[in-house]
Structures are given as C-alpha cells and as structure tokens.
Write a protein that holds these residues in place. Structure first.
Motif, mmCIF file in Angstrom:
data_model
loop_
_atom_site.group_PDB
_atom_site.id
_atom_site.type_symbol
_atom_site.label_atom_id
_atom_site.label_comp_id
_atom_site.label_asym_id
_atom_site.label_seq_id
_atom_site.Cartn_x
_atom_site.Cartn_y
_atom_site.Cartn_z
ATOM 1 N N GLY A 1 -8.864 -44.502 -45.666
ATOM 2 C CA GLY A 1 -9.441 -45.434 -46.627
ATOM 3 C C GLY A 1 -8.418 -46.160 -47.467
ATOM 4 O O GLY A 1 -8.583 -47.340 -47.781
ATOM 5 N N ILE A 2 -7.369 -45.453 -47.876
ATOM 6 C CA ILE A 2 -6.341 -46.059 -48.718
ATOM 7 C C ILE A 2 -4.991 -45.647 -48.155
ATOM 8 O O ILE A 2 -4.542 -44.507 -48.338
ATOM 9 C CB ILE A 2 -6.474 -45.616 -50.187
ATOM 10 C CG1 ILE A 2 -7.831 -46.053 -50.746
ATOM 11 C CG2 ILE A 2 -5.345 -46.195 -51.029
ATOM 12 C CD1 ILE A 2 -8.098 -45.605 -52.154
ATOM 13 N N LYS A 3 -4.348 -46.562 -47.462
ATOM 14 C CA LYS A 3 -3.061 -46.241 -46.858
ATOM 15 C C LYS A 3 -2.128 -47.438 -46.963
ATOM 16 O O LYS A 3 -2.499 -48.569 -46.662
ATOM 17 C CB LYS A 3 -3.228 -45.823 -45.400
ATOM 18 C CG LYS A 3 -3.940 -46.835 -44.518
ATOM 19 C CD LYS A 3 -4.148 -46.273 -43.111
ATOM 20 C CE LYS A 3 -4.860 -47.292 -42.209
ATOM 21 N NZ LYS A 3 -5.134 -46.743 -40.879
ATOM 22 N N GLY B 1 -10.675 -38.021 -54.701
ATOM 23 C CA GLY B 1 -9.528 -37.202 -54.340
ATOM 24 C C GLY B 1 -9.508 -35.953 -55.191
ATOM 25 O O GLY B 1 -10.145 -35.892 -56.242
ATOM 26 N N TYR B 2 -8.807 -34.936 -54.727
ATOM 27 C CA TYR B 2 -8.665 -33.726 -55.521
ATOM 28 C C TYR B 2 -7.408 -32.987 -55.097
ATOM 29 O O TYR B 2 -6.840 -33.225 -54.015
ATOM 30 C CB TYR B 2 -9.893 -32.815 -55.392
ATOM 31 C CG TYR B 2 -10.189 -32.332 -53.991
ATOM 32 C CD1 TYR B 2 -9.501 -31.252 -53.432
ATOM 33 C CD2 TYR B 2 -11.172 -32.945 -53.223
ATOM 34 C CE1 TYR B 2 -9.781 -30.804 -52.153
ATOM 35 C CE2 TYR B 2 -11.456 -32.508 -51.938
ATOM 36 C CZ TYR B 2 -10.759 -31.428 -51.418
ATOM 37 O OH TYR B 2 -11.029 -30.996 -50.148
ATOM 38 N N HIS C 1 -6.003 -38.551 -54.135
ATOM 39 C CA HIS C 1 -6.591 -39.001 -52.867
ATOM 40 C C HIS C 1 -5.634 -38.722 -51.709
ATOM 41 O O HIS C 1 -6.047 -38.224 -50.651
ATOM 42 C CB HIS C 1 -6.906 -40.493 -52.944
ATOM 43 C CG HIS C 1 -7.553 -41.039 -51.713
ATOM 44 N ND1 HIS C 1 -8.896 -40.877 -51.427
ATOM 45 C CD2 HIS C 1 -7.041 -41.734 -50.670
ATOM 46 C CE1 HIS C 1 -9.182 -41.440 -50.270
ATOM 47 N NE2 HIS C 1 -8.071 -41.973 -49.796
ATOM 48 N N SER C 2 -4.366 -39.022 -51.925
ATOM 49 C CA SER C 2 -3.363 -38.757 -50.885
ATOM 50 C C SER C 2 -3.246 -37.270 -50.601
ATOM 51 O O SER C 2 -3.173 -36.851 -49.435
ATOM 52 C CB SER C 2 -2.008 -39.322 -51.328
ATOM 53 O OG SER C 2 -1.004 -39.025 -50.381
ATOM 54 N N ALA C 3 -3.259 -36.450 -51.666
ATOM 55 C CA ALA C 3 -3.136 -35.008 -51.479
ATOM 56 C C ALA C 3 -4.318 -34.433 -50.723
ATOM 57 O O ALA C 3 -4.161 -33.556 -49.864
ATOM 58 C CB ALA C 3 -3.007 -34.328 -52.843
ATOM 59 N N ARG C 4 -5.520 -34.952 -51.017
ATOM 60 C CA ARG C 4 -6.702 -34.425 -50.359
ATOM 61 C C ARG C 4 -6.647 -34.641 -48.847
ATOM 62 O O ARG C 4 -7.108 -33.819 -48.050
ATOM 63 C CB ARG C 4 -7.947 -35.098 -50.955
ATOM 64 C CG ARG C 4 -9.283 -34.541 -50.421
ATOM 65 C CD ARG C 4 -9.761 -35.346 -49.252
ATOM 66 N NE ARG C 4 -10.955 -34.834 -48.621
ATOM 67 C CZ ARG C 4 -10.952 -34.161 -47.491
ATOM 68 N NH1 ARG C 4 -9.807 -33.821 -46.912
ATOM 69 N NH2 ARG C 4 -12.079 -33.792 -46.915
ATOM 70 N N TRP C 5 -6.082 -35.787 -48.416
ATOM 71 C CA TRP C 5 -6.082 -36.132 -46.994
ATOM 72 C C TRP C 5 -4.788 -35.796 -46.275
ATOM 73 O O TRP C 5 -4.680 -36.008 -45.060
ATOM 74 C CB TRP C 5 -6.384 -37.628 -46.819
ATOM 75 C CG TRP C 5 -7.802 -37.954 -47.125
ATOM 76 C CD1 TRP C 5 -8.302 -38.528 -48.250
ATOM 77 C CD2 TRP C 5 -8.926 -37.687 -46.283
ATOM 78 N NE1 TRP C 5 -9.667 -38.647 -48.176
ATOM 79 C CE2 TRP C 5 -10.083 -38.139 -46.980
ATOM 80 C CE3 TRP C 5 -9.087 -37.112 -45.024
ATOM 81 C CZ2 TRP C 5 -11.364 -38.025 -46.439
ATOM 82 C CZ3 TRP C 5 -10.358 -37.003 -44.488
ATOM 83 C CH2 TRP C 5 -11.476 -37.456 -45.194
ATOM 84 N N GLY D 1 -4.526 -30.122 -69.066
ATOM 85 C CA GLY D 1 -3.768 -31.357 -69.179
ATOM 86 C C GLY D 1 -3.370 -31.984 -67.857
ATOM 87 O O GLY D 1 -2.778 -33.067 -67.833
ATOM 88 N N LYS D 2 -3.720 -31.365 -66.744
ATOM 89 C CA LYS D 2 -3.369 -31.886 -65.417
ATOM 90 C C LYS D 2 -4.607 -32.386 -64.694
ATOM 91 O O LYS D 2 -5.643 -31.703 -64.665
ATOM 92 C CB LYS D 2 -2.693 -30.796 -64.584
ATOM 93 C CG LYS D 2 -2.282 -31.255 -63.196
ATOM 94 C CD LYS D 2 -1.667 -30.115 -62.405
ATOM 95 C CE LYS D 2 -1.292 -30.569 -60.991
ATOM 96 N NZ LYS D 2 -0.730 -29.447 -60.188
ATOM 97 N N ALA D 3 -4.500 -33.565 -64.074
ATOM 98 C CA ALA D 3 -5.612 -34.113 -63.296
ATOM 99 C C ALA D 3 -5.758 -33.340 -61.991
ATOM 100 O O ALA D 3 -4.785 -33.192 -61.244
ATOM 101 C CB ALA D 3 -5.372 -35.589 -63.006
ATOM 102 N N VAL D 4 -6.987 -32.847 -61.724
ATOM 103 C CA VAL D 4 -7.225 -32.073 -60.507
ATOM 104 C C VAL D 4 -8.264 -32.710 -59.598
ATOM 105 O O VAL D 4 -8.416 -32.297 -58.440
ATOM 106 C CB VAL D 4 -7.649 -30.629 -60.852
ATOM 107 C CG1 VAL D 4 -6.534 -29.909 -61.599
ATOM 108 C CG2 VAL D 4 -8.945 -30.612 -61.661
ATOM 109 N N ALA D 5 -9.003 -33.702 -60.082
ATOM 110 C CA ALA D 5 -9.988 -34.396 -59.243
ATOM 111 C C ALA D 5 -10.244 -35.775 -59.823
ATOM 112 O O ALA D 5 -10.110 -35.988 -61.033
ATOM 113 C CB ALA D 5 -11.297 -33.612 -59.151
ATOM 114 N N SER D 6 -10.614 -36.712 -58.927
ATOM 115 C CA SER D 6 -10.819 -38.088 -59.359
ATOM 116 C C SER D 6 -11.884 -38.749 -58.495
ATOM 117 O O SER D 6 -11.985 -38.479 -57.299
ATOM 118 C CB SER D 6 -9.500 -38.873 -59.244
ATOM 119 O OG SER D 6 -9.667 -40.224 -59.613
#
Length: 400
Positions: free
Chosen positions: A245-247, A298-299, A233-237, A277-282
């Motif tokens: 939204g989340i800070k 986030g992604y 989420h942080s990376a996307r923004w 094995g790596k998370a790329v979106a949530s």
C-alpha cells in the motif's frame, strides 16, 4: 494528442452541457476551490478529491499529462469532472495511447469515477462519453479502474460504445457498515465479533503507564504522527516482504502532501496509540461527508500479542459514533479482522474501452498473454514458493 481547443469545438459543444478540458498541471492547481465545491455537491467517493488527485499528479505520475474533462451548465457553473490522464505505453515496441483515471495506481484509490452534481450523474457521464467517442481516433485504450459496480458511468460507456468494445471486470470487495447516530459504543460492540477481546485488551492497556490515544487533524500538527505512521506501517509489513500500500519515497511524499491538503479541509483523521510515550499503533483515516474511511494502519510487531491494532480500530469506531457519522468503510480487501467489525460489502469493477485501433487491441492481447503465463507459473509453484516470490517482489519494489 487531444488539445484543449479541440474540446470546445464540434457538434458536441452545442449540447446542453458545455464540455471542455484541463490539460496542464498548472491549470489543475488552480481548480481546488471549484473542484471541492463540486465534490461536496456530489456523491463521488473520497479519492476523487482535488486534495488526492493533484498531489498524485505531482508525486506519482510525473510523466502523465492530465486531461480533466469538465462539464458546465449555461451559467458557466461546473457541474461535472472526469479526472483522466494520458500516457504513452510501449508494448513490445508498439506505442499505445492510454487514457485512465488520475489517482489509479500506487496509492489504493477506490471508488474512482466521474464527479457530478448530485442528480445529474447520468447526464454528465453521457456528455463525457459522447466526447470520448467523438475523439476515439485520438486514443487507443480507455482504462477506468475501481469504479463502484453500480456506477452509472459503467452503463453509459456500454451504451455509448459498441458492446464488443467494452470489457467490464471485477476488481475488489470493500467491506463497510452503516452506523446508527447516537448509538452507545457498548451497544455497537455487542453487534461485532470483537467485543470480548477488545474490552479485555483495552482494559490491560489502560493500566499501562502513559497509555493514551491521540487524534490529529490539524494541518500544522501532522509531522510527528505521520512519521510514526510510516514507521509503524513499515514495521507491520516488514516480515511479509514490505507493504503493497505504501512503498517508496515518492508515495510517502504523496501522502505528506495529501494529508496536509485533507487536513486543511477538515477531512483527515490520524490516530496514534502511545504507551510510555512511544507510538505503538496508528490508523490513517479520511472523513468523507458522513463516512469514516479507514485507509491504512500500522503497529509495532513487538506489541502484536497485546492487540494494539485491534484496540485502536475499535477506538476509531467509537470516535465515528461520537461524531454522528453514518458509515464506516474499510475499502478494498477481505481480511478477517474487517468482517469481525462490519457486515456489508460493496464491489468495484474496471472498465476497458477499445477505441477501435489495432494498437489498443494489441495492448489487451499482450496483457492477456502475460497474465496467462503468470497464472500458469503460479499454478506450477508450491504455495510457499509463491509467497517467497511475492515477498521478493515487494522488497525489490521498496528499494526502487
């Protein structure tokens, strides 16, 4: 300000419903089961849940005192709640006593409202409005944000207080759609604006080594997927100056508490897409009765061109259909990607009630002046400069 013993006295206590109040966090902590039973028997929205309100009080608004109005029938059964909080604001040196919904700020809570047993919404709202009217010399401003525009609470407040004391203003548009239980996912896709792109992107991803989508909803398994969510989420923004939204660490701590509580009730849905094995979106979702509530996502920006966010959102629709849910709610915001998936909208409003004190009117006048000055400044600035100011404010807020 308002003491609990004051709320059980006076002529309003003799009404059909007995109105009381909870004024301490420790008492609020012990209300979980009773609160949950009432929410389940109501049509109130997801962010009126104890599992959301209680951690908000602990993590976000530590300086705000709870003032949760309660309504009980003759048998002592809880049939209504109005989750309010009290704060004291200093507007240019003038102390203002403000009542507002618990959960109103920092965490994006839509559809806040009175929680009432189904079929008794107006009766409960009227009992609470009479109480607030009787005690109007104890507060200056009642600020209720993000109610559904068709909430009976809005009409009840207009009728209970003099019309000139109540101001209703639009807040957000919330895109949503109804789902047809049993409808095949492919049939649903044909009704959206994303079918071809979704199928093409999913096909490519499915060929990648280690591609999978994980759904986490168990309380003891949240640590890793929630950490992935915060990172993505942080990376996307990040390129836009940070998330609105989340800070901040306090908001993250709130979500760690809230997701744990929601998972204990079977109401949390965390979806994580992994490749190699790596998370790329949530996607962070909430299950509320028969509705999937899309809260945040986030992604990894490095995967933007592979539309990992699009594919994961589509998979949440598939999961909602498989579960027999009847609604998918994107909450506030009219981003284009939402209208490609859903076709309906509902709106929220805010309600401000002045108790009649000069402090309350001064508060509103000061806010109005500040808003006018901000709007004038924005109108005089080029669009690019306005966006830079927004990003600077987001970065500064994230640091603090």
């Amino acid at each position: 300000m308002i003491r609990e013993d004051e709320l059980s006295q006076g002529p309003w206590a003799a009404q059909r419903l007995e109105v009381g109040a909870v004024g301490s966090l420790s008492t609020l902590a012990g209300m979980r089961e009773e609160w949950a039973a009432l929410l389940d028997a109501s049509d109130a929205g997801p962010f009126n849940a104890w599992e959301w309100v209680y951690p908000w009080c602990r993590r976000i608004a530590t300086g705000r005192r709870p003032l949760v109005l309660t309504a009980r029938d003759a048998a002592g059964t809880l049939v209504g709640l109005m989750p309010l909080g009290v704060e004291y604001l200093g507007v240019t040196g003038v102390p203002v006593r403000r009542l507002s919904f618990l959960g109103e700020t920092h965490v994006g809570s839509d559809y806040l409202d009175v929680v009432a047993r189904r079929g008794r919404e107006r009766e409960v709202a009227e009992a609470f409005a009479r109480m607030l009217h009787a005690l109007r010399d104890e507060w200056d401003v009642l600020d209720l944000s993000d109610l559904r525009e068709d909430s009976p609470t809005v009409d009840v407040l207009r009728r209970t207080f003099a019309r000139q004391d109540v101001r209703v203003a639009p807040r957000y548009v919330c895109p949503y759609d109804t789902l047809t239980p049993g409808e095949p996912f492919d049939a649903f896709l044909k009704r959206t604006g994303r079918r071809d792109n979704f199928l093409r992107r999913r096909k490519w991803l499915e060929k990648q080594e280690g591609y999978r989508i994980e759904r986490t909803d168990a309380p003891g398994e949240l640590a890793a997927p929630l950490t992935d969510f915060f990172r993505l989420h942080s990376a996307r923004w990040a390129a836009d100056g940070g998330s609105q939204g989340i800070k901040g660490s306090g908001v993250e701590a709130f979500h760690r508490d809230a997701t744990q509580f929601l998972a204990e009730r079977g109401r949390l849905r965390l979806y994580t897409m992994k490749v190699g094995g790596k998370a790329v979106a949530s996607v962070y979702g909430i299950l509320h009765r028969d509705t999937f509530v899309y809260f945040q996502s986030g992604y990894d920006p490095a995967w933007r061109n592979r539309s990992v966010g699009l594919v994961l959102v589509g998979e949440t629709f598939r999961d909602a259909l498989d579960a027999g849910l009847t609604e998918y709610d994107f909450l506030r915001g009219t981003e284009t990607y939402k209208s490609d998936w859903v076709s309906k909208q509902r709106r929220t409003v805010s309600v401000r009630v002045h108790a009649g004190t000069w402090e309350g009117r001064w508060f509103s006048q000061s806010e109005s002046l500040a808003r006018t000055l901000r709007d004038a400044a924005k109108a005089a600035m080029p669009d690019t400069l306005v966006e830079k100011v927004r990003r600077f404010r987001r970065r500064r807020a994230a640091v603090h």
